[in-house]
Write an enzyme that holds these catalytic residues in place. Structure first.
Site, PDB file in Angstrom:
ATOM      1  N   ASN A 152     -60.992  25.320  13.124  1.00 56.17           N
ATOM      2  CA  ASN A 152     -60.642  26.731  13.378  1.00 56.17           C
ATOM      3  C   ASN A 152     -60.962  27.179  14.812  1.00 56.17           C
ATOM      4  O   ASN A 152     -60.213  27.949  15.401  1.00 56.17           O
ATOM      5  CB  ASN A 152     -61.301  27.650  12.341  1.00 56.17           C
ATOM      6  CG  ASN A 152     -62.800  27.524  12.315  1.00 56.17           C
ATOM      7  OD1 ASN A 152     -63.356  26.506  12.721  1.00 56.17           O
ATOM      8  ND2 ASN A 152     -63.463  28.547  11.830  1.00 56.17           N
ATOM      9  N   GLU A 250     -73.848  24.047   9.031  1.00 52.82           N
ATOM     10  CA  GLU A 250     -73.284  25.395   9.155  1.00 52.82           C
ATOM     11  C   GLU A 250     -72.022  25.423   8.303  1.00 52.82           C
ATOM     12  O   GLU A 250     -71.021  24.776   8.653  1.00 52.82           O
ATOM     13  CB  GLU A 250     -72.974  25.713  10.621  1.00 52.82           C
ATOM     14  CG  GLU A 250     -74.235  25.746  11.485  1.00 52.82           C
ATOM     15  CD  GLU A 250     -73.977  25.982  12.971  1.00 52.82           C
ATOM     16  OE1 GLU A 250     -74.961  26.074  13.716  1.00 52.82           O
ATOM     17  OE2 GLU A 250     -72.806  26.075  13.372  1.00 52.82           O
ATOM     18  N   GLU A 463     -79.236  27.203  14.492  1.00 49.13           N
ATOM     19  CA  GLU A 463     -79.034  26.715  15.854  1.00 49.13           C
ATOM     20  C   GLU A 463     -78.872  27.933  16.764  1.00 49.13           C
ATOM     21  O   GLU A 463     -78.665  29.050  16.300  1.00 49.13           O
ATOM     22  CB  GLU A 463     -77.827  25.783  15.927  1.00 49.13           C
ATOM     23  CG  GLU A 463     -78.034  24.489  15.120  1.00 49.13           C
ATOM     24  CD  GLU A 463     -77.014  23.406  15.418  1.00 49.13           C
ATOM     25  OE1 GLU A 463     -76.637  23.250  16.585  1.00 49.13           O
ATOM     26  OE2 GLU A 463     -76.603  22.712  14.469  1.00 49.13           O
TER      27      GLU A 463
HETATM   28  P1  NDP Z   1     -64.088  20.540   6.058  1.00 53.42           P
HETATM   29  O1  NDP Z   1     -65.438  20.508   5.458  1.00 53.42           O
HETATM   30  O2  NDP Z   1     -62.947  20.092   5.248  1.00 53.42           O
HETATM   31  O3  NDP Z   1     -64.050  19.650   7.376  1.00 53.42           O
HETATM   32  C1  NDP Z   1     -65.007  19.806   8.396  1.00 53.42           C
HETATM   33  C2  NDP Z   1     -65.106  18.505   9.146  1.00 53.42           C
HETATM   34  O4  NDP Z   1     -65.619  17.500   8.301  1.00 53.42           O
HETATM   35  C3  NDP Z   1     -63.760  17.985   9.651  1.00 53.42           C
HETATM   36  O5  NDP Z   1     -63.946  17.352  10.897  1.00 53.42           O
HETATM   37  C4  NDP Z   1     -63.395  16.968   8.597  1.00 53.42           C
HETATM   38  O6  NDP Z   1     -62.491  16.006   9.091  1.00 53.42           O
HETATM   39  C5  NDP Z   1     -64.753  16.374   8.316  1.00 53.42           C
HETATM   40  N1  NDP Z   1     -64.903  15.697   7.042  1.00 53.42           N
HETATM   41  C6  NDP Z   1     -64.213  15.891   5.894  1.00 53.42           C
HETATM   42  N2  NDP Z   1     -64.672  15.054   4.924  1.00 53.42           N
HETATM   43  C7  NDP Z   1     -65.673  14.332   5.484  1.00 53.42           C
HETATM   44  C8  NDP Z   1     -66.546  13.322   5.005  1.00 53.42           C
HETATM   45  N3  NDP Z   1     -66.499  12.867   3.744  1.00 53.42           N
HETATM   46  N4  NDP Z   1     -67.441  12.800   5.843  1.00 53.42           N
HETATM   47  C9  NDP Z   1     -67.535  13.251   7.117  1.00 53.42           C
HETATM   48  N5  NDP Z   1     -66.726  14.196   7.639  1.00 53.42           N
HETATM   49  C10 NDP Z   1     -65.824  14.742   6.826  1.00 53.42           C
HETATM   50  O7  NDP Z   1     -63.892  21.995   6.605  1.00 53.42           O
HETATM   51  P2  NDP Z   1     -62.596  22.578   7.296  1.00 53.42           P
HETATM   52  O8  NDP Z   1     -62.211  21.730   8.440  1.00 53.42           O
HETATM   53  O9  NDP Z   1     -61.602  22.841   6.250  1.00 53.42           O
HETATM   54  O10 NDP Z   1     -63.151  23.924   7.929  1.00 53.42           O
HETATM   55  C11 NDP Z   1     -63.210  25.099   7.234  1.00 53.42           C
HETATM   56  C12 NDP Z   1     -64.591  25.307   6.663  1.00 53.42           C
HETATM   57  O11 NDP Z   1     -65.549  25.315   7.699  1.00 53.42           O
HETATM   58  C13 NDP Z   1     -64.714  26.649   5.989  1.00 53.42           C
HETATM   59  O12 NDP Z   1     -65.427  26.517   4.795  1.00 53.42           O
HETATM   60  C14 NDP Z   1     -65.511  27.467   6.976  1.00 53.42           C
HETATM   61  O13 NDP Z   1     -66.208  28.524   6.416  1.00 53.42           O
HETATM   62  C15 NDP Z   1     -66.411  26.439   7.547  1.00 53.42           C
HETATM   63  N6  NDP Z   1     -66.914  26.864   8.844  1.00 53.42           N
HETATM   64  C16 NDP Z   1     -68.225  27.221   8.968  1.00 53.42           C
HETATM   65  C17 NDP Z   1     -68.728  27.679  10.163  1.00 53.42           C
HETATM   66  C18 NDP Z   1     -70.172  28.054  10.319  1.00 53.42           C
HETATM   67  O14 NDP Z   1     -70.623  28.151  11.460  1.00 53.42           O
HETATM   68  N7  NDP Z   1     -70.925  28.281   9.253  1.00 53.42           N
HETATM   69  C19 NDP Z   1     -67.861  27.837  11.335  1.00 53.42           C
HETATM   70  C20 NDP Z   1     -66.493  27.439  11.091  1.00 53.42           C
HETATM   71  C21 NDP Z   1     -66.059  26.963   9.886  1.00 53.42           C
HETATM   72  P3  NDP Z   1     -60.909  16.165   8.851  1.00 53.42           P
HETATM   73  O15 NDP Z   1     -60.565  17.589   9.084  1.00 53.42           O
HETATM   74  O16 NDP Z   1     -60.332  15.254   9.857  1.00 53.42           O
HETATM   75  O17 NDP Z   1     -60.635  15.721   7.473  1.00 53.42           O
END
Ligand code: NDP
Length: 482
Positions: A152, A250, A463
């Site tokens: 995002n 996070e 953080e």
């Molecule tokens: P995901 O958890 O699906 O993905 C986050 C990252 O993890 C991506 O790089 C993804 O890769 C990777 N990933 C997915 N599966 C695995 C695994 N088994 N092992 C290691 N890495 C993995 O989240 P989204 O990308 O859909 O992002 C949206 C989410 O992030 C929302 O829930 C949002 O609230 C949260 N978020 C939280 C923030 C915070 O600061 N608290 C800030 C921004 C977002 P890939 O996409 O390539 O599959």
């Protein structure tokens, strides 16, 4: 632009190619090389070796100078980063120009300044023989840090972790989301130009379930810092527990806003418009539940509706555009499923609720309408689960206690906004929010020295400023008997 992993200072290809498509048109942007298992291992080994090389023996001041150069390198290529980030995400230039790219550079400057100014602690103690002893603490890098983030705010959120990790003397292996890999790929060039030694900054590209999982399971990672969904966060925590590695998580949110009748209505509407619809609702801190005191409920709903209907969906580079598409077709399906569930749960659709009619060239994009609902029960799924789309539910309340209870009634606890002109109420209610960040009369107002993170299922750890140093360093206490 060639998109491939960056390992030990060079870009490396692989046989497996996958496609990056535009969220705006659905068309191919470019293919990219998926990191092999062997390349993930090479990246970790390069990062491990770099800890013992030139990087490991640099003074803090030398590291700080290099991080300033990284920040300058991003700023010098501002337009390239802007174009890449907007191509990848579809977000309007007007948004990324003011938030994503400047914060990408600032994350290196701020943490360079933080590490430069940090002081060690000292403790004097008595001893039975009367000579006494002196304890003092030394901060050391934790080692090789795995950095994984979402799509995002790609540059902003990854550099928020890479900046402090490098400032503290660690080395990193970064896995950006497969959806958004362009700016992380460009960062390799910036690192080389800034004089970051080989192996200090590495990226591995590919799907999270494969490349990400391979990375977090690697035994030579010393810690993992992760931003993403709560479900993946649980998997990261599980992987980190093997070998007892530290993990900073996070995670997701289902953030509330409370709007009191004594608020400044113009400010509350402006702030809520941003917190609900900015970045097409794809902000972890974004508001999805709005509680409005009954006397101003109808006016608030009407004004937010007017604001939502004035949003202009379109191409990122169009200066008129105020909202882009969702990141992917699969995410659009998820959001549209929640739109349907809201209707099934008896919601009144105040505006939106579907797919907008777009110009022919944009029809393949992941567009959804900005959407506002009222009338759902508080236990309806669209009110309890994170949607991560441009939508919110607005519910009325009658008392302060009722508003606080409804706002806190969530398994998440990332952020909240309270809108009131009553200073006593602002402190009273703001302090009772079960969240990591409680804003009063604002949203997304960030001082990078403050603790950032979530309560409950929104994360573990904080953080920001010296809180980042706690995570990215290992403390050694030296005790000298005098
Ligand atoms: P995901 O958890 O699906 O993905 C986050 C990252 O993890 C991506 O790089 C993804 O890769 C990777 N990933 C997915 N599966 C695995 C695994 N088994 N092992 C290691 N890495 C993995 O989240 P989204 O990308 O859909 O992002 C949206 C989410 O992030 C929302 O829930 C949002 O609230 C949260 N978020 C939280 C923030 C915070 O600061 N608290 C800030 C921004 C977002 P890939 O996409 O390539 O599959």
């Amino acid at each position: 632009m060639k998109v491939s992993s960056f390992i030990n200072g060079v870009y490396v290809d692989s046989e497996e190619q996958r496609n990056i498509t535009s969220p705006v048109t659905g068309k191919l942007i470019t293919p990219y090389s998926v990191a092999t298992d062997a390349q993930v291992d090479e990246a970790v080994q390069a990062a491990k070796a770099a800890l013992k090389g030139e990087w490991g023996s640099m003074s803090i001041q030398q590291r700080v100078e290099i991080l300033y150069k990284v920040a300058d390198g991003i700023s010098a290529r501002f337009d390239d980063f802007l174009e890449a980030e907007c191509l990848d995400t579809g977000k309007p230039y007007s948004l990324a120009r003011h938030i994503d790219i400047p914060r990408g550079a600032a994350n290196f400057r701020v943490f360079a300044d933080t590490i430069k100014n940090v002081a060690d602690e000292a403790f004097h103690m008595p001893t039975p023989d009367g000579t006494g002893a002196l304890n003092y603490t030394i901060r050391k890098p934790k080692g090789v840090i795995g950095v994984i983030g979402p799509w995002n705010l790609p540059l902003l959120l990854m550099t928020w972790k890479i900046g402090p990790a490098l400032a503290c003397g660690n080395t990193v292996v970064v896995k950006p989301s497969e959806e958004t890999q362009l700016t992380m790929t460009m960062l390799g060039e910036v690192m080389n130009a800034a004089g970051v030694p080989k192996g200090v900054f590495n990226t591995v590209l590919g799907p999270g379930s494969r490349v990400g999982d391979k990375l977090i399971s690697h035994p030579d990672l010393d810690a993992i810092t992760f931003t993403g969904s709560t479900a993946t966060g649980e998997r990261v925590a599980e992987a980190a527990s093997v070998g007892l590695r530290d993990a900073s998580l996070e995670l997701g949110g289902k953030n509330p806003a409370i709007v009191f009748a004594d608020c400044d209505m113009d400010k509350a509407i402006e702030g809520t418009m941003r917190s609900v619809f900015a970045n097409c609702g794809q902000v972890c801190l974004g508001t999805e539940r709005v509680y409005v005191e009954r006397p101003i409920f109808d006016e608030f709903v009407a004004r937010l509706k007017t604001g939502a209907e004035a949003l202009k969906l379109g191409k990122a580079e169009d200066p008129e555009t105020t909202m882009g598409p969702l990141i992917s077709a699969s995410h659009r399906d998820k959001v549209l499923d929640y739109y349907q569930q809201a209707v099934d749960a008896g919601a009144t659709v105040i505006t939106g609720g579907g797919v907008p009619e777009m110009a022919e060239e944009l029809k393949g994009g992941n567009w959804v309408e900005p959407t506002i609902w009222t009338g759902m029960a508080e236990d309806a799924t669209p009110i309890t689960e994170e949607i991560f789309g441009p939508c919110c539910h607005i519910a009325p309340f009658d008392t302060e206690d009722e508003a606080i209870e409804m706002a806190n009634n969530s398994p998440y606890g990332l952020a909240s906004s309270v809108w009131t002109e009553n200073a006593s109420r602002a402190h009273r209610v703001g302090g009772q929010m079960e969240v990591g960040i409680s804003w009063i009369n604002s949203w997304f107002l960030r001082d990078l020295r403050t603790p950032f993170g979530g309560a409950k299922q929104s994360g573990i750890g904080r953080e920001g400023g010296h809180y980042s140093l706690e995570f990215y360093t290992e403390l050694t206490n030296v005790c000298i008997k005098l």
